[in-house]
Design a protein around this motif. Structure first.
Motif, mmCIF file in Angstrom:
data_model
loop_
_atom_site.group_PDB
_atom_site.id
_atom_site.type_symbol
_atom_site.label_atom_id
_atom_site.label_comp_id
_atom_site.label_asym_id
_atom_site.label_seq_id
_atom_site.Cartn_x
_atom_site.Cartn_y
_atom_site.Cartn_z
ATOM 1 N N LEU A 125 0.938 -1.093 -0.046
ATOM 2 C CA LEU A 125 -0.092 -0.011 -0.144
ATOM 3 C C LEU A 125 0.797 1.169 0.109
ATOM 4 C CD1 LEU A 125 -2.863 1.377 0.029
ATOM 5 C CD2 LEU A 125 -2.872 0.940 2.497
ATOM 6 N N VAL A 126 1.884 1.299 0.720
ATOM 7 C CA VAL A 126 2.956 2.424 0.842
ATOM 8 C C VAL A 126 3.496 2.480 -0.446
ATOM 9 C CG1 VAL A 126 5.061 3.287 1.935
ATOM 10 C CG2 VAL A 126 3.203 2.507 3.249
ATOM 11 N N GLU A 127 3.810 1.559 -1.134
ATOM 12 C CA GLU A 127 4.544 1.694 -2.604
ATOM 13 C C GLU A 127 3.380 2.277 -3.526
ATOM 14 O OE1 GLU A 127 7.573 0.510 -2.914
ATOM 15 O OE2 GLU A 127 7.442 1.572 -4.705
ATOM 16 N N ARG A 128 2.209 2.009 -3.628
ATOM 17 C CA ARG A 128 1.153 2.575 -4.131
ATOM 18 C C ARG A 128 1.013 4.201 -4.045
ATOM 19 N NH1 ARG A 128 -1.737 -2.224 -3.504
ATOM 20 N NH2 ARG A 128 -3.287 -1.488 -2.269
ATOM 21 N N CYS A 129 1.025 4.321 -2.793
ATOM 22 C CA CYS A 129 1.130 5.809 -2.521
ATOM 23 C C CYS A 129 2.427 6.702 -2.815
ATOM 24 C CB CYS A 129 0.794 5.921 -0.643
ATOM 25 S SG CYS A 129 -0.553 5.577 -0.277
ATOM 26 N N GLU A 134 1.323 12.432 -4.523
ATOM 27 C CA GLU A 134 0.740 13.394 -3.776
ATOM 28 C C GLU A 134 -0.516 12.391 -3.307
ATOM 29 O OE1 GLU A 134 -0.186 17.560 -4.214
ATOM 30 O OE2 GLU A 134 1.992 17.650 -4.777
ATOM 31 N N ILE A 135 -0.964 12.350 -1.921
ATOM 32 C CA ILE A 135 -2.063 11.241 -1.487
ATOM 33 C C ILE A 135 -2.933 12.114 -0.430
ATOM 34 C CG2 ILE A 135 -0.648 9.494 -2.032
ATOM 35 C CD1 ILE A 135 -0.355 9.219 1.278
ATOM 36 N N ASP A 136 -4.074 11.666 -0.263
ATOM 37 C CA ASP A 136 -4.586 11.911 0.921
ATOM 38 C C ASP A 136 -4.683 10.705 1.998
ATOM 39 O OD1 ASP A 136 -7.194 13.435 2.277
ATOM 40 O OD2 ASP A 136 -7.489 11.389 2.766
ATOM 41 N N GLY A 137 -3.645 11.186 3.038
ATOM 42 C CA GLY A 137 -3.343 10.213 3.886
ATOM 43 C C GLY A 137 -4.157 9.390 4.796
ATOM 44 N N ILE A 138 -5.409 9.950 4.512
ATOM 45 C CA ILE A 138 -6.677 9.059 5.289
ATOM 46 C C ILE A 138 -7.343 8.282 4.110
ATOM 47 C CG2 ILE A 138 -8.927 9.231 6.419
ATOM 48 C CD1 ILE A 138 -6.407 10.396 8.008
ATOM 49 N N HIS A 139 -7.701 8.855 2.896
ATOM 50 C CA HIS A 139 -8.293 8.030 2.012
ATOM 51 C C HIS A 139 -7.423 6.853 1.366
ATOM 52 C CE1 HIS A 139 -11.524 10.909 2.935
ATOM 53 N NE2 HIS A 139 -12.188 9.856 3.096
ATOM 54 N N VAL A 369 10.201 6.396 2.008
ATOM 55 C CA VAL A 369 9.889 7.837 2.271
ATOM 56 C C VAL A 369 10.860 8.690 2.829
ATOM 57 C CG1 VAL A 369 8.322 9.617 2.307
ATOM 58 C CG2 VAL A 369 7.315 7.365 1.521
ATOM 59 N N LYS A 370 11.670 9.568 2.213
ATOM 60 C CA LYS A 370 12.465 10.514 2.752
ATOM 61 C C LYS A 370 11.794 11.336 3.642
ATOM 62 C CE LYS A 370 15.050 13.176 0.355
ATOM 63 N NZ LYS A 370 15.745 13.362 -0.816
ATOM 64 N N ARG A 371 10.720 12.279 3.044
ATOM 65 C CA ARG A 371 9.939 13.160 3.672
ATOM 66 C C ARG A 371 8.671 13.194 3.551
ATOM 67 N NH1 ARG A 371 13.285 17.084 1.095
ATOM 68 N NH2 ARG A 371 11.436 18.166 0.518
ATOM 69 N N ILE A 372 7.976 13.538 4.225
ATOM 70 C CA ILE A 372 6.368 13.773 4.126
ATOM 71 C C ILE A 372 5.905 15.384 4.325
ATOM 72 C CG2 ILE A 372 5.851 11.385 4.557
ATOM 73 C CD1 ILE A 372 4.561 12.187 7.087
ATOM 74 N N GLU A 373 5.331 15.885 3.397
ATOM 75 C CA GLU A 373 5.139 17.424 3.483
ATOM 76 C C GLU A 373 3.459 17.300 3.344
ATOM 77 O OE1 GLU A 373 8.649 18.958 1.019
ATOM 78 O OE2 GLU A 373 6.898 19.116 0.060
ATOM 79 N N LEU A 374 3.039 18.053 4.418
ATOM 80 C CA LEU A 374 1.622 18.691 4.410
ATOM 81 C C LEU A 374 1.315 19.658 3.133
ATOM 82 C CD1 LEU A 374 0.616 19.344 8.200
ATOM 83 C CD2 LEU A 374 -0.585 17.926 6.593
ATOM 84 N N LEU A 396 4.481 12.945 -0.613
ATOM 85 C CA LEU A 396 5.540 11.801 -0.211
ATOM 86 C C LEU A 396 6.749 11.946 -1.149
ATOM 87 C CD1 LEU A 396 3.498 8.766 0.315
ATOM 88 C CD2 LEU A 396 3.818 10.546 1.967
ATOM 89 N N ILE A 397 7.976 12.305 -0.644
ATOM 90 C CA ILE A 397 9.129 12.471 -1.154
ATOM 91 C C ILE A 397 9.939 11.103 -1.096
ATOM 92 C CG2 ILE A 397 11.251 13.912 -1.429
ATOM 93 C CD1 ILE A 397 8.743 15.890 -0.467
#
Ligand code: OVM
Length: 399
Positions: A125-129, A134-139, A369-374, A396-397
């Motif tokens: 799942l993380v691979e798909r994200c 750019e993702i919605d962290g919830i959905h 993932v190296k960084r996550i940004e809002l 997700l970077i």
């Protein structure tokens, strides 16, 4: 103040939208007002927000019972919204056999058996994200992950799982007052309650899954066959909305703390303590009640028989009397004694599975993932009991 001094009364409604959105100023006011306080909108309730008293109440299950309901509704005088849970809303001796069965099904040994599957699903799942960027962290992550792995483990087939979200929202709203939130979630639920009860039947449950194991316990005579579907209902009530929001809150905690995320990325073995600290910092289940079965006292304050006692788990988890620098999210804190899973004989029976889910999701993220940004303001889904996000826009970077 002596023991007969008046109990501080605060004009606070914990269920008012502004307090559900921003609970922390309210928690501080409640903790600082006294060890036990009253809230003017709920004059018969006594509330504890400090760690010491919340812990004391939850660990005296003989005085502070659960069978009168663990929400605001007193089952001795008001009708529960559904037949009471055989574990959550039960006391010993009734609680004992049901707890033993769920405890065995959700044991550390089970966690060892399911770990590889749960980890592989998290990695995929993380691979798909990551591929989306750019993702919605919830959905895209917090919601689909538990909705896949937990009902799979219970033994449900793939169809209709979104019903579990509506049902969970209703169950946790039902522990508050009869407000707008409860009314609207009851409206939305419609035929879902029947779907849930249908899916508690053995024919709907894969042989060998958690649900089927409850029926095996009934065959062995540990509970009756009539009790079995009701105990499966506990899986479907408490097993999904809780972990979705635990993971969602952890993602948001990390997104707000790039330095902490960098430490996690540098050492993915911190996934488990990072999840644990998120549970303390943003407790999924904010509140539970107990009911005094006899006249008693809390911190010297007299409590009359049949009083509903509000335990502010999330406030206890940021009590400065217990935690140094409590408002700081620190993934190496190791917050032993937090009460996000409750405490005592009713402490979350699924907590080993919840921790596994949080750990493998954060570990997959940390490695990939190296960084996550809002990328925008998250939005909240208000619920009378749960601290929940509706959306969490993230970039997700990749590493
Ligand atoms: C249950 C149940 C429902 C909601 C929460 C919970 C936190 C248990 O049906 O047994 O535990």
């Amino acid at each position: 103040m002596n023991e007969t001094a008046a109990v501080p009364e605060l004009d606070i409604d914990p269920y008012a939208p502004e307090n559900l959105l921003h609970p922390y100023p309210m928690h501080e006011r409640m903790r600082e007002a006294g060890a036990v306080v009253r809230l003017s909108p709920y004059p018969s309730v006594m509330a504890c927000a400090r760690h010491e008293q919340v812990h004391a109440v939850l660990n005296d299950h003989a005085t502070f019972i659960s069978s009168a309901g663990v929400g605001l509704t007193n089952f001795r005088t008001e009708k529960p919204f559904r037949p009471p849970s055989l574990i959550l809303e039960a006391d010993p001796p009734h609680h004992t056999a049901t707890r033993a069965i769920l405890s065995r099904i959700l044991s550390p040994k089970t966690v060892m058996q399911i770990r590889a599957t749960f980890a592989a699903e998290a990695d995929a799942l993380v691979e798909r994200c990551v591929a989306k960027g750019e993702i919605d962290g919830i959905h895209d992550l917090a919601q689909p992950y538990p909705l896949k792995v937990f009902p799979d483990a219970v033994g449900l087939d793939g169809e209709g799982r979104e019903n579990l979200l509506l049902y969970g929202d209703l169950v946790f709203n039902s522990m508050g007052p009869r407000n707008e939130l409860l009314a609207r979630s009851a409206e939305r639920v419609g035929p879902v309650t029947q779907w849930i009860m249908d899916h508690c039947q053995r024919a709907q449950l894969r042989p060998g899954g958690f649900g089927d194991q409850i029926y095996q316990a009934a065959e062995a005579g540990e509970i009756t066959m009539e009790q079995a579907p009701m105990l499966v209902r506990s899986f479907l009530s408490a097993g999904v909305d809780t972990t979705i929001n635990g993971i969602g809150n952890a993602l948001y905690s990390l997104a707000q703390h790039p330095g902490e995320y960098a430490r996690l990325h540098g050492d993915p073995a911190l996934a488990r303590p990072a999840f644990e600290e998120a549970l303390r910092w943003e407790s999924t289940a904010q509140t539970f009640y107990r009911t005094a079965v006899r006249a008693t006292e809390i911190a010297g304050v007299p409590v009359q028989e049949n009083t509903k006692v509000l335990c502010m788990l999330a406030a206890a988890n940021r009590d400065p009397r217990k935690w140094p620098d409590p408002d700081r999210y620190d993934i190496t804190r190791r917050p032993v004694g937090h009460m996000a899973f409750g405490s005592g004989i009713h402490g979350c029976v699924g907590q080993a599975i919840a921790r596994l889910e949080g750990e493998v999701v954060l570990s997959a993220l940390a490695r990939r993932v190296k960084r996550i940004e809002l990328t925008g303001e998250p939005t909240r889904r208000l619920n009378n009991t749960l601290r929940a996000l509706e959306t969490l826009p993230l970039r997700l970077i990749p590493a």
